[in-house]
Motif scaffolding. Structure first.
Motif, PDB file in Angstrom:
ATOM      1  N   PHE A 131       8.097  44.139   9.651  1.00 11.75           N
ATOM      2  CA  PHE A 131       8.029  43.431  10.927  1.00 11.75           C
ATOM      3  C   PHE A 131       8.961  42.231  11.047  1.00 11.75           C
ATOM      4  CE2 PHE A 131       4.015  45.715  10.664  1.00 11.75           C
ATOM      5  CZ  PHE A 131       4.040  46.375  11.878  1.00 11.75           C
ATOM      6  N   ARG A 132       9.359  41.641   9.920  1.00 11.82           N
ATOM      7  CA  ARG A 132      10.238  40.472   9.988  1.00 11.82           C
ATOM      8  C   ARG A 132      11.579  40.733   9.312  1.00 11.82           C
ATOM      9  NH1 ARG A 132       7.950  35.783   7.361  1.00 11.82           N
ATOM     10  NH2 ARG A 132       9.428  34.585   8.578  1.00 11.82           N
ATOM     11  N   HIS A 133      11.727  41.899   8.718  1.00 13.95           N
ATOM     12  CA  HIS A 133      12.961  42.286   8.030  1.00 13.95           C
ATOM     13  C   HIS A 133      13.300  41.334   6.890  1.00 13.95           C
ATOM     14  CE1 HIS A 133      13.251  45.143  11.256  1.00 13.95           C
ATOM     15  NE2 HIS A 133      13.169  44.152  12.124  1.00 13.95           N
ATOM     16  N   ILE A 134      12.241  40.847   6.233  1.00 13.12           N
ATOM     17  CA  ILE A 134      12.391  39.990   5.057  1.00 13.12           C
ATOM     18  C   ILE A 134      11.700  40.701   3.903  1.00 13.12           C
ATOM     19  CG2 ILE A 134      11.840  37.759   4.012  1.00 13.12           C
ATOM     20  CD1 ILE A 134      11.836  36.590   6.878  1.00 13.12           C
ATOM     21  N   ASP A 135      12.474  41.098   2.914  1.00 19.90           N
ATOM     22  CA  ASP A 135      11.937  41.886   1.807  1.00 19.90           C
ATOM     23  C   ASP A 135      11.426  40.972   0.697  1.00 19.90           C
ATOM     24  OD1 ASP A 135      11.199  43.992   0.222  1.00 19.90           O
ATOM     25  OD2 ASP A 135      13.241  44.511  -0.398  1.00 19.90           O
ATOM     26  N   ALA A 136      10.357  40.259   1.009  1.00 25.26           N
ATOM     27  CA  ALA A 136       9.740  39.350   0.047  1.00 25.26           C
ATOM     28  C   ALA A 136       8.308  39.082   0.496  1.00 25.26           C
ATOM     29  CB  ALA A 136      10.511  38.031  -0.017  1.00 25.26           C
ATOM     30  N   PRO A 137       7.431  38.795  -0.457  1.00 27.33           N
ATOM     31  CA  PRO A 137       6.077  38.413  -0.047  1.00 27.33           C
ATOM     32  C   PRO A 137       6.105  37.049   0.637  1.00 27.33           C
ATOM     33  CG  PRO A 137       6.311  38.240  -2.428  1.00 27.33           C
ATOM     34  CD  PRO A 137       7.587  38.814  -1.898  1.00 27.33           C
ATOM     35  N   THR A 138       5.088  36.788   1.416  1.00 25.06           N
ATOM     36  CA  THR A 138       4.915  35.492   2.066  1.00 25.06           C
ATOM     37  C   THR A 138       3.439  35.139   1.986  1.00 25.06           C
ATOM     38  OG1 THR A 138       5.422  34.210   4.059  1.00 25.06           O
ATOM     39  CG2 THR A 138       4.592  36.449   4.397  1.00 25.06           C
ATOM     40  N   ASP A 139       3.082  33.947   2.395  1.00 24.96           N
ATOM     41  CA  ASP A 139       1.677  33.557   2.283  1.00 24.96           C
ATOM     42  C   ASP A 139       0.819  34.061   3.433  1.00 24.96           C
ATOM     43  OD1 ASP A 139       2.855  31.793   4.081  1.00 24.96           O
ATOM     44  OD2 ASP A 139       2.300  29.981   2.983  1.00 24.96           O
ATOM     45  N   VAL A 140       1.343  33.997   4.660  1.00 24.39           N
ATOM     46  CA  VAL A 140       0.544  34.404   5.819  1.00 24.39           C
ATOM     47  C   VAL A 140       1.439  35.010   6.888  1.00 24.39           C
ATOM     48  CG1 VAL A 140       0.646  32.093   6.875  1.00 24.39           C
ATOM     49  CG2 VAL A 140      -1.209  33.647   7.507  1.00 24.39           C
ATOM     50  N   LEU A 141       0.922  36.043   7.527  1.00 26.62           N
ATOM     51  CA  LEU A 141       1.567  36.648   8.689  1.00 26.62           C
ATOM     52  C   LEU A 141       0.545  36.687   9.815  1.00 26.62           C
ATOM     53  CD1 LEU A 141       3.354  39.732   7.067  1.00 26.62           C
ATOM     54  CD2 LEU A 141       4.451  37.661   7.945  1.00 26.62           C
ATOM     55  N   ALA A 142       1.021  36.522  11.022  1.00 29.77           N
ATOM     56  CA  ALA A 142       0.151  36.607  12.190  1.00 29.77           C
ATOM     57  C   ALA A 142       0.786  37.549  13.198  1.00 29.77           C
ATOM     58  CB  ALA A 142      -0.050  35.222  12.803  1.00 29.77           C
ATOM     59  N   PHE A 143      -0.025  38.444  13.718  1.00 30.65           N
ATOM     60  CA  PHE A 143       0.426  39.411  14.708  1.00 30.65           C
ATOM     61  C   PHE A 143      -0.386  39.173  15.977  1.00 30.65           C
ATOM     62  CE2 PHE A 143       1.099  41.244  10.516  1.00 30.65           C
ATOM     63  CZ  PHE A 143       2.447  41.575  10.577  1.00 30.65           C
ATOM     64  N   ALA A 144       0.203  38.440  16.898  1.00 32.69           N
ATOM     65  CA  ALA A 144      -0.501  38.043  18.116  1.00 32.69           C
ATOM     66  C   ALA A 144      -0.588  39.206  19.091  1.00 32.69           C
ATOM     67  CB  ALA A 144       0.200  36.859  18.767  1.00 32.69           C
ATOM     68  N   ALA A 145      -1.791  39.565  19.454  1.00 34.20           N
ATOM     69  CA  ALA A 145      -1.996  40.647  20.415  1.00 34.20           C
ATOM     70  C   ALA A 145      -1.524  40.238  21.802  1.00 34.20           C
ATOM     71  CB  ALA A 145      -3.469  41.040  20.462  1.00 34.20           C
ATOM     72  N   GLU A 146      -1.576  38.966  22.096  1.00 37.92           N
ATOM     73  CA  GLU A 146      -1.228  38.509  23.439  1.00 37.92           C
ATOM     74  C   GLU A 146       0.269  38.536  23.713  1.00 37.92           C
ATOM     75  OE1 GLU A 146      -3.347  34.805  23.948  1.00 37.92           O
ATOM     76  OE2 GLU A 146      -5.209  35.889  24.321  1.00 37.92           O
ATOM     77  N   GLU A 147       1.058  38.961  22.731  1.00 40.03           N
ATOM     78  CA  GLU A 147       2.492  39.114  22.961  1.00 40.03           C
ATOM     79  C   GLU A 147       2.806  40.409  23.699  1.00 40.03           C
ATOM     80  OE1 GLU A 147       4.482  38.638  19.214  1.00 40.03           O
ATOM     81  OE2 GLU A 147       4.007  36.508  19.117  1.00 40.03           O
ATOM     82  N   THR A 148       1.790  41.227  23.938  1.00 40.01           N
ATOM     83  CA  THR A 148       1.968  42.463  24.698  1.00 40.01           C
ATOM     84  C   THR A 148       1.047  42.427  25.913  1.00 40.01           C
ATOM     85  OG1 THR A 148       0.214  43.699  23.586  1.00 40.01           O
ATOM     86  CG2 THR A 148       2.381  43.692  22.516  1.00 40.01           C
ATOM     87  N   SER A 149       1.278  43.299  26.862  1.00 44.28           N
ATOM     88  CA  SER A 149       0.447  43.309  28.070  1.00 44.28           C
ATOM     89  C   SER A 149      -0.866  44.059  27.864  1.00 44.28           C
ATOM     90  CB  SER A 149       1.214  43.928  29.236  1.00 44.28           C
ATOM     91  OG  SER A 149       1.553  45.266  28.933  1.00 44.28           O
ATOM     92  N   THR A 150      -0.946  44.913  26.852  1.00 44.08           N
ATOM     93  CA  THR A 150      -2.150  45.713  26.632  1.00 44.08           C
ATOM     94  C   THR A 150      -3.409  44.861  26.466  1.00 44.08           C
ATOM     95  OG1 THR A 150      -0.815  47.463  25.666  1.00 44.08           O
ATOM     96  CG2 THR A 150      -3.174  47.531  25.218  1.00 44.08           C
ATOM     97  N   PRO A 151      -3.395  43.790  25.632  1.00 43.09           N
ATOM     98  CA  PRO A 151      -4.618  42.994  25.491  1.00 43.09           C
ATOM     99  C   PRO A 151      -5.098  42.379  26.795  1.00 43.09           C
ATOM    100  CG  PRO A 151      -3.138  42.521  23.704  1.00 43.09           C
ATOM    101  CD  PRO A 151      -2.381  43.374  24.694  1.00 43.09           C
ATOM    102  N   VAL A 152      -4.187  42.014  27.673  1.00 38.63           N
ATOM    103  CA  VAL A 152      -4.588  41.439  28.956  1.00 38.63           C
ATOM    104  C   VAL A 152      -5.339  42.484  29.771  1.00 38.63           C
ATOM    105  CG1 VAL A 152      -3.740  40.444  31.113  1.00 38.63           C
ATOM    106  CG2 VAL A 152      -2.681  39.799  28.932  1.00 38.63           C
ATOM    107  N   GLU A 153      -4.819  43.704  29.774  1.00 39.25           N
ATOM    108  CA  GLU A 153      -5.485  44.785  30.502  1.00 39.25           C
ATOM    109  C   GLU A 153      -6.850  45.087  29.881  1.00 39.25           C
ATOM    110  OE1 GLU A 153      -4.366  45.940  33.384  1.00 39.25           O
ATOM    111  OE2 GLU A 153      -2.739  44.504  33.114  1.00 39.25           O
ATOM    112  N   LEU A 154      -6.923  45.114  28.555  1.00 44.54           N
ATOM    113  CA  LEU A 154      -8.201  45.365  27.887  1.00 44.54           C
ATOM    114  C   LEU A 154      -9.198  44.245  28.157  1.00 44.54           C
ATOM    115  CD1 LEU A 154      -7.122  46.849  24.441  1.00 44.54           C
ATOM    116  CD2 LEU A 154      -8.344  48.008  26.282  1.00 44.54           C
ATOM    117  N   GLN A 155      -8.719  43.001  28.206  1.00 41.58           N
ATOM    118  CA  GLN A 155      -9.620  41.886  28.477  1.00 41.58           C
ATOM    119  C   GLN A 155     -10.237  42.026  29.865  1.00 41.58           C
ATOM    120  OE1 GLN A 155      -7.997  37.944  27.959  1.00 41.58           O
ATOM    121  NE2 GLN A 155      -9.907  36.961  28.532  1.00 41.58           N
ATOM    122  N   LYS A 156      -9.457  42.507  30.813  1.00 39.75           N
ATOM    123  CA  LYS A 156      -9.993  42.713  32.161  1.00 39.75           C
ATOM    124  C   LYS A 156     -11.134  43.727  32.136  1.00 39.75           C
ATOM    125  CE  LYS A 156      -5.700  41.685  34.596  1.00 39.75           C
ATOM    126  NZ  LYS A 156      -4.577  42.264  35.359  1.00 39.75           N
TER     127      LYS A 156
END
Length: 163
Positions: free
Chosen positions: A58-83
């Motif tokens: 997802f970030r094109h970085i081939d190394a471990p990291t401490d934390v990743l976050a994948f925000a659902a609100e970056e797409t329109s689908t969660p808004v429709e589901l919330q409705k």
């Protein structure tokens, strides 16, 4: 407002923090951040190998990291589901426990505190915070300190681990 959060916890590795504690922390943090809608998020505690794979994909970085976050609100689908459902879908937080453990040890902190720090960072990202520059990073870190202060009593409990 008790019970406004659905938290899905996936433990790919052992956690020193109990599920009920995670749930309480996220509810406290969401209230501190002014989130009042019923909401849903997932937290995955995993290995360096797994987070490295996600980081590469997802970030094109081939190394471990401490934390990743994948925000659902970056797409329109969660808004429709919330409705439809009335539930705000926040997204997913993934934390590497081995990396968190190494960071906690290097800082002389308990693992539970480092995990809380990383989870609060991920939550802020799910809510739209970012740190593209030093000023925004400092604001985000200040907010994380505020969030950890809100659960300080819990952090003073060892959760079955040594410092």
């Amino acid at each position: 407002m008790e019970g406004f959060l659905d938290l899905y916890l996936e433990l790919n590795v052992p956690s020193p923090v109990e599920e009920a504690t995670w749930h309480r922390w996220f509810e406290v943090w969401l209230r501190e951040l002014g989130v009042t809608d019923p909401c849903e998020l997932s937290l995955c505690l995993t290995s360096d190998e797994h987070i490295r794979q996600l980081n590469r994909e997802f970030r094109h970085i081939d190394a471990p990291t401490d934390v990743l976050a994948f925000a659902a609100e970056e797409t329109s689908t969660p808004v429709e589901l919330q409705k439809i459902t009335g539930v705000r879908l926040l997204g997913d937080i993934v934390i590497s426990v081995p990396t968190a453990c190494a960071q906690a040890k290097a800082q002389g902190q308990r693992l539970s505190r480092e995990l809380a720090w990383l989870a609060s960072h991920g939550l802020l990202h799910l809510l739209g915070w970012d740190h593209p520059d030093e000023l925004s990073l400092q604001r985000m870190l200040q907010q994380q300190h505020h969030l950890l202060a809100a659960i300080q009593e819990d952090l003073e409990v060892t959760h079955g681990q040594q410092p």
